[in-house]
Design a protein around this motif. Structure first.
Motif, PDB file in Angstrom:
ATOM      1  N   ALA A  26       0.795   1.295  -5.698  1.00 62.34           N
ATOM      2  CA  ALA A  26      -0.480   0.581  -5.703  1.00 62.34           C
ATOM      3  C   ALA A  26      -1.459   1.185  -4.693  1.00 62.34           C
ATOM      4  CB  ALA A  26      -0.254  -0.890  -5.398  1.00 62.34           C
ATOM      5  N   GLY A  27      -0.916   1.673  -3.592  1.00 62.92           N
ATOM      6  CA  GLY A  27      -1.765   2.259  -2.553  1.00 62.92           C
ATOM      7  C   GLY A  27      -2.662   3.336  -3.118  1.00 62.92           C
ATOM      8  N   CYS A  28      -2.079   4.109  -4.009  1.00 62.02           N
ATOM      9  CA  CYS A  28      -2.811   5.216  -4.616  1.00 62.02           C
ATOM     10  C   CYS A  28      -3.988   4.703  -5.449  1.00 62.02           C
ATOM     11  CB  CYS A  28      -1.843   6.008  -5.473  1.00 62.02           C
ATOM     12  SG  CYS A  28      -2.619   7.205  -6.500  1.00 62.02           S
ATOM     13  N   ILE A  29      -3.680   3.674  -6.264  1.00 56.05           N
ATOM     14  CA  ILE A  29      -4.720   3.136  -7.152  1.00 56.05           C
ATOM     15  C   ILE A  29      -5.860   2.542  -6.319  1.00 56.05           C
ATOM     16  CG2 ILE A  29      -5.164   1.569  -9.083  1.00 56.05           C
ATOM     17  CD1 ILE A  29      -2.971   3.300  -9.952  1.00 56.05           C
ATOM     18  N   VAL A  30      -5.467   1.737  -5.304  1.00 54.88           N
ATOM     19  CA  VAL A  30      -6.474   1.104  -4.457  1.00 54.88           C
ATOM     20  C   VAL A  30      -7.360   2.160  -3.801  1.00 54.88           C
ATOM     21  CG1 VAL A  30      -6.818  -0.239  -2.344  1.00 54.88           C
ATOM     22  CG2 VAL A  30      -5.080  -0.934  -3.998  1.00 54.88           C
ATOM     23  N   PHE A  31      -6.705   3.181  -3.293  1.00 53.60           N
ATOM     24  CA  PHE A  31      -7.419   4.246  -2.596  1.00 53.60           C
ATOM     25  C   PHE A  31      -8.403   4.954  -3.537  1.00 53.60           C
ATOM     26  CE2 PHE A  31      -7.548   8.386  -0.323  1.00 53.60           C
ATOM     27  CZ  PHE A  31      -7.953   7.888   0.894  1.00 53.60           C
ATOM     28  N   ALA A  32      -7.914   5.269  -4.727  1.00 54.66           N
ATOM     29  CA  ALA A  32      -8.765   5.974  -5.698  1.00 54.66           C
ATOM     30  C   ALA A  32      -9.968   5.116  -6.082  1.00 54.66           C
ATOM     31  CB  ALA A  32      -7.949   6.329  -6.933  1.00 54.66           C
ATOM     32  N   MET A  46      -5.991   2.112  12.878  1.00 54.96           N
ATOM     33  CA  MET A  46      -5.453   1.136  13.833  1.00 54.96           C
ATOM     34  C   MET A  46      -4.417   0.238  13.183  1.00 54.96           C
ATOM     35  SD  MET A  46      -8.900   0.131  15.833  1.00 54.96           S
ATOM     36  CE  MET A  46      -8.131  -1.104  16.874  1.00 54.96           C
ATOM     37  N   LEU A  47      -4.611  -0.089  11.922  1.00 53.97           N
ATOM     38  CA  LEU A  47      -3.695  -1.018  11.254  1.00 53.97           C
ATOM     39  C   LEU A  47      -2.527  -0.289  10.598  1.00 53.97           C
ATOM     40  CD1 LEU A  47      -6.351  -3.333   9.646  1.00 53.97           C
ATOM     41  CD2 LEU A  47      -4.889  -3.826  11.583  1.00 53.97           C
ATOM     42  N   LYS A  48      -2.426   0.985  10.862  1.00 50.57           N
ATOM     43  CA  LYS A  48      -1.329   1.794  10.303  1.00 50.57           C
ATOM     44  C   LYS A  48      -1.396   1.887   8.777  1.00 50.57           C
ATOM     45  CE  LYS A  48       1.759   1.582  14.149  1.00 50.57           C
ATOM     46  NZ  LYS A  48       0.618   1.607  15.041  1.00 50.57           N
ATOM     47  N   VAL A  49      -2.557   1.638   8.220  1.00 47.93           N
ATOM     48  CA  VAL A  49      -2.698   1.785   6.776  1.00 47.93           C
ATOM     49  C   VAL A  49      -2.560   3.255   6.393  1.00 47.93           C
ATOM     50  CG1 VAL A  49      -4.262   1.498   4.817  1.00 47.93           C
ATOM     51  CG2 VAL A  49      -4.137  -0.253   6.558  1.00 47.93           C
ATOM     52  N   ASP A 107      -0.623   5.408   7.653  1.00 38.69           N
ATOM     53  CA  ASP A 107       0.794   5.753   7.525  1.00 38.69           C
ATOM     54  C   ASP A 107       1.344   5.304   6.184  1.00 38.69           C
ATOM     55  OD1 ASP A 107       0.698   6.851   9.966  1.00 38.69           O
ATOM     56  OD2 ASP A 107       1.487   5.104  11.041  1.00 38.69           O
ATOM     57  N   ALA A 108       0.915   4.097   5.786  1.00 38.57           N
ATOM     58  CA  ALA A 108       1.369   3.574   4.498  1.00 38.57           C
ATOM     59  C   ALA A 108       0.895   4.482   3.373  1.00 38.57           C
ATOM     60  CB  ALA A 108       0.840   2.161   4.289  1.00 38.57           C
ATOM     61  N   VAL A 109      -0.364   4.903   3.478  1.00 40.58           N
ATOM     62  CA  VAL A 109      -0.904   5.783   2.443  1.00 40.58           C
ATOM     63  C   VAL A 109      -0.141   7.100   2.420  1.00 40.58           C
ATOM     64  CG1 VAL A 109      -2.927   7.135   1.799  1.00 40.58           C
ATOM     65  CG2 VAL A 109      -3.192   4.748   2.440  1.00 40.58           C
ATOM     66  N   ARG A 110       0.201   7.568   3.596  1.00 38.49           N
ATOM     67  CA  ARG A 110       0.941   8.826   3.687  1.00 38.49           C
ATOM     68  C   ARG A 110       2.303   8.695   2.999  1.00 38.49           C
ATOM     69  NH1 ARG A 110      -0.021  10.471   9.327  1.00 38.49           N
ATOM     70  NH2 ARG A 110      -2.077  11.173   8.638  1.00 38.49           N
ATOM     71  N   THR A 111       2.970   7.563   3.246  1.00 37.06           N
ATOM     72  CA  THR A 111       4.258   7.329   2.583  1.00 37.06           C
ATOM     73  C   THR A 111       4.070   7.326   1.079  1.00 37.06           C
ATOM     74  OG1 THR A 111       4.492   5.707   4.346  1.00 37.06           O
ATOM     75  CG2 THR A 111       6.315   5.902   2.785  1.00 37.06           C
ATOM     76  N   SER A 112       3.027   6.628   0.648  1.00 36.11           N
ATOM     77  CA  SER A 112       2.747   6.548  -0.779  1.00 36.11           C
ATOM     78  C   SER A 112       2.512   7.947  -1.350  1.00 36.11           C
ATOM     79  CB  SER A 112       1.525   5.660  -0.986  1.00 36.11           C
ATOM     80  OG  SER A 112       0.997   5.835  -2.259  1.00 36.11           O
ATOM     81  N   LEU A 113       1.791   8.761  -0.573  1.00 33.06           N
ATOM     82  CA  LEU A 113       1.480  10.117  -1.023  1.00 33.06           C
ATOM     83  C   LEU A 113       2.756  10.938  -1.171  1.00 33.06           C
ATOM     84  CD1 LEU A 113      -0.623  12.278  -1.612  1.00 33.06           C
ATOM     85  CD2 LEU A 113      -0.870  12.667   0.808  1.00 33.06           C
ATOM     86  N   ALA A 114       3.675  10.757  -0.213  1.00 32.04           N
ATOM     87  CA  ALA A 114       4.911  11.548  -0.251  1.00 32.04           C
ATOM     88  C   ALA A 114       5.793  11.100  -1.407  1.00 32.04           C
ATOM     89  CB  ALA A 114       5.640  11.414   1.077  1.00 32.04           C
ATOM     90  N   LEU A 153       0.807  -1.217   0.000  1.00 34.18           N
ATOM     91  CA  LEU A 153       0.000   0.000   0.000  1.00 34.18           C
ATOM     92  C   LEU A 153       0.839   1.266   0.000  1.00 34.18           C
ATOM     93  CD1 LEU A 153      -2.977  -0.813   2.364  1.00 34.18           C
ATOM     94  CD2 LEU A 153      -3.037  -0.479  -0.091  1.00 34.18           C
ATOM     95  N   SER A 154       2.056   1.175   0.560  1.00 33.72           N
ATOM     96  CA  SER A 154       2.855   2.400   0.602  1.00 33.72           C
ATOM     97  C   SER A 154       3.521   2.659  -0.741  1.00 33.72           C
ATOM     98  CB  SER A 154       3.888   2.328   1.719  1.00 33.72           C
ATOM     99  OG  SER A 154       4.689   1.192   1.531  1.00 33.72           O
ATOM    100  N   GLY A 155       3.419   1.698  -1.664  1.00 36.32           N
ATOM    101  CA  GLY A 155       3.942   1.933  -3.005  1.00 36.32           C
ATOM    102  C   GLY A 155       2.919   2.641  -3.864  1.00 36.32           C
TER     103      GLY A 155
END
Lengths: 397, 382
Positions: B13-19, B54-57, B59-66, B9-11
């Protein structure tokens, strides 16, 4: 670790739920025909809007219980908050939904003036039940817009004739600056002048949240009128009437339909309200032919809100829709055409005929006078029978 | 497994999944008409949000965003485009999507003022209204082409802002807030009593026309009749995209840095030679210009405006969007606008209780997430 597994399972469940509804959303099919209601359900005018909503609902309930009806109906009601932008939003929602065949709508003129274009664009027939600005029906050529309540033109015609027949000649005017207030003033002064009465200049325009009227009333006192005509709504009416008393102005107080509410008398107390005049489309529900039956069936439904003044109009308008749908079937165009064929129909609110602008051309206007803390129809009052009298014309001179 | 998931998710792919998740959720939510689906949609989004935290997702999304900002920006463009296409025949939902985008532009303007330079503004809706009325009057009165009227709506809001900024600069804290509140009330009364502007009854707004295309007609695409709001939505998206890029550039430039300094500590920044007034004025004017542009476009889309649309309580609504999203965070602003516009509309099903329930939700939000949905992150200098 176990806790995490459980959490994941929950997330999965929720996702499945969402997927299920995603699939189900499109497949949803309703056999019932839909009709609509739009009015103020929240905010300062909600008591009128809710009463009318319940009345429309009552008409739909009754039709659904009638075994002779061809269709089953469902009422879809939305809140316009008495604000034009909210009104346009919900009108778009309702009119662009082809499943909704037509609607009974709007108490507030400002909202109705903004939404008529929307209904016309999507071709949804609408009967306006409570907004009285003439422009709603006469300001356009949209066949979709009909109105069951009279315009304020009729109201002021009756009011001016009545006042002159009582012998009053000199009128001072206070109006609020909304179109409601201004249109009332315009038509009233027009009719008075045509019939030989005198309108004292200047007329006073006030905003609808003004608190103090000392300046205006002091000037009016020096003009020495026989009648103070006020066009606007109850809160302002209460303030003006009570401040008149403080300044010792001994003139007859005449209002418009906007002050014909229980709140007006409650706000002033029976003594100050005594003898105030008001005019309103239609008759009191109890006096209408079939009014008792309407009230009984309304109360039997256990609605939380009382039927307010506009409820009978919304009820009759909704019944007309349902009658027409029964006759011509679920087709907006045919429904619109059929509504125009309603001529001289006997209803709860009296005769109804729609003219070529969709305006009910036979609205009945009642005259009211406040007597012992109640609005009483003029003809039944002790003022008409001569037991009590209004302020004497010419007394101030 | 969890770790792999987070790494995934922090790669990019996280962006695509989120969108995709947002597209699906918004589509379901906008289609939902009955109590139960609407309720489930809301519960789902709250549940997912809490679980993600809670699952720190997050944070992963934030990394992906950065790390993949360009991709995120593209996805942010793709989400509204996908929704506009999905609802191409549905007037009402397209109107709501357009309203969200226009509101987001106005709140981005407020974000520049309050979020960056710290200038309080309780009259955002008035500037929104100035834009709306200016463009309307220029089109009906002076016969200007709508695009020019739209731009001048923004300019006019900026100009009026230039005047209001004087008393705002001379006061501070609560008093500055009071000045803007007074302006909001003044604007409403001014519009109410002026018949020239349509009075309290409001005024009809002519539609947008661009390159000879009248925006008020439906268009044919093959056999399907596309809603006329589709064009408006594309224009709104363009405006939002431009506003977003502009505000983002502004934030990352030395101007944004100076504004941040002014907001955090004006004495300190004055000591370092930053001209406080200059940046406050800049922020105020830029922000109002954005609100004005948004207002002008909203007026054309809605085709009817009245002073009741631009009251003090509407200003509070704009401010609450900013607070809900997280002051200073542009993604938060957009996310919050979606909720604030859609939830009251969807609550129409509960009729007279809708504002009660809605206010309850807002209270819960303030209690459990006082910094907003997405609090602004510390500036990255890398």
């Amino acid at each position: 670790m176990a806790a995490r597994h459980i959490l994941w399972r929950r997330v999965l469940c929720l996702a499945l739920f969402a997927a299920f509804f995603y699939a189900a959303g499109d497949a949803e099919a309703k056999t019932a025909l839909r009709v609509g209601y739009i009015g103020p359900l929240t905010g300062g005018n909600s008591s009128i809007g809710l009463g009318a909503r319940n009345a429309a609902e009552l008409a739909v309930f009754e039709r659904n219980e009638d075994s002779g009806a061809t269709y089953n109906y469902e009422l879809f009601s939305l809140d316009d908050e008495c604000k034009p932008d909210a009104g346009i939003k919900v009108a778009t929602k309702m009119a662009s939904d082809k499943k909704i065949l037509g609607a009974v709508a709007h108490y507030c003129s400002a909202v109705a003036l903004g939404t008529v274009d929307v209904y016309h664009r999507y071709g949804m027939p609408v009967i306006v039940y409570g907004a009285v600005s003439p422009g709603i029906t006469y300001g356009n050529n949209y066949p979709e817009i009909l109105r069951i309540i009279g315009t304020l033109i009729n109201q002021n015609k009756v009011a001016s004739e009545f006042m002159l027949s009582q012998g009053y000649k000199r009128f001072a005017i206070i109006h609020d600056t909304t179109d409601y207030g201004k249109d009332h003033k315009d038509y009233f002064t027009k009719f008075i002048k045509e019939q030989g009465g005198e309108i004292l200049e200047p007329m006073f325009g006030v905003t609808s949240d003004q608190q103090d009227f000392t300046t205006e009333l002091t000037k009016i006192k020096s003009m020495n009128p026989e009648v103070i005509y006020f066009s606007g709504l109850t809160p302002l009416g209460v303030r003006i009437r009570s401040q008149m008393e403080k300044l010792g102005i001994d003139a007859q107080f005449e209002g418009v339909s906007g002050i014909k509410s229980d709140a007006f008398i409650a706000g002033l107390g029976p003594d100050l309200a005594e003898g105030c005049l008001s005019f309103l489309e239609g008759s009191p529900v109890e006096k209408l032919a079939g009014g008792e039956a309407f009230l009984r069936s309304y109360q039997a439904r256990d609605f939380k809100n009382l039927p307010d003044t506009m409820a009978p109009f919304a009820y009759v308008a909704m019944r007309q829709f349902l009658d027409v749908i029964e006759k011509v079937g679920p087709d907006r165009k045919k429904i619109t055409e059929a509504l125009y064929k309603i001529k001289n129909a006997d209803t709860l609110i009296g005769k109804v005929s729609y003219d070529d602008h969709g305006q009910n051309s036979e609205p009945y206007v009642s005259k009211y006078v406040a007597q012992d803390g109640q609005w009483v129809v003029w003809e039944d009052s002790e003022y008409a029978s001569g037991k009590r009298s209004l302020k004497k014309p010419g007394a101030g001179k | 497994m969890m770790r792999q998931m987070l790494a995934f998710l922090s790669g990019s792919a996280g962006c695509i999944v989120f969108a995709l998740a947002i597209i699906v959720w918004l589509h379901v939510f906008l289609m939902a008409e009955e109590h139960v689906p609407i309720f489930i949609c809301l519960v789902t989004v709250v549940g997912l949000g809490v679980a993600a935290n809670m699952l720190k997702v997050t944070d992963a999304v934030r990394t992906s965003l950065a790390e993949h900002e360009r991709l995120w920006n593209l996805c942010a463009l793709a989400v509204p485009l996908a929704l506009i296409w999905l609802f191409r025949e549905d007037h009402y939902n397209l109107f709501l999507i357009g309203a969200i985008m226009v509101y987001a532009v106005a709140v981005l303007g407020l974000n520049v003022q309050l979020g960056y330079a710290g200038v309080i503004n309780f009259s955002c809706a008035s500037f929104f209204g100035i834009g709306a009325y200016t463009s309307t009057m220029l089109m009906t009165g002076a016969g200007l082409p709508p695009l020019a009227a739209l731009l001048l709506g923004g300019v006019m809001a900026a100009l009026v802002g230039c005047i209001l900024i004087f008393p705002v600069l001379r006061t501070s804290g609560h008093y500055a807030a009071l000045v803007t509140m007074a302006f909001a009330l003044l604007f409403k009364v001014f519009m109410d009593v002026n018949d020239f502007f349509g009075g309290p009854q409001g005024i009809t707004v002519p539609p947008m026309t661009l390159f000879g295309i009248d925006f008020s007609h439906n268009m044919l695409f093959g056999d399907t009749e596309l809603s006329f709001y589709l064009r408006y939505d594309l224009l709104c998206l363009l405006l939002l995209g431009l506003a977003f890029c502009f505000v983002r550039r502004l934030e990352r430039s030395w101007i944004g840095l100076s504004m941040d300094a002014v907001r955090s500590d004006d004495t300190a920044s004055a000591c370092f030679g930053i001209n406080i007034s200059r940046w406050k004025i800049t922020a105020f004017v830029v922000g109002n210009c954005l609100s004005g542009l948004a207002g002008a476009l909203y007026a054309m889309m809605q085709a009817y405006i009245s002073p009741a649309n631009f009251t003090f309580s509407d200003s509070l609504l704009f401010l609450s969007i900013l607070l809900l999203g997280g002051i200073g965070n542009m993604w938060g602003v957009i996310l919050a606008t979606v909720f604030v516009v859609l939830i009251p509309e969807k609550f129409q099903v509960i009729q007279e209780f809708r504002y009660l329930i809605y206010s309850g939700l807002v209270l819960l939000m303030i209690i459990f997430s006082p910094k907003g949905l997405l609090p602004r992150q510390p500036r990255s200098y890398s």
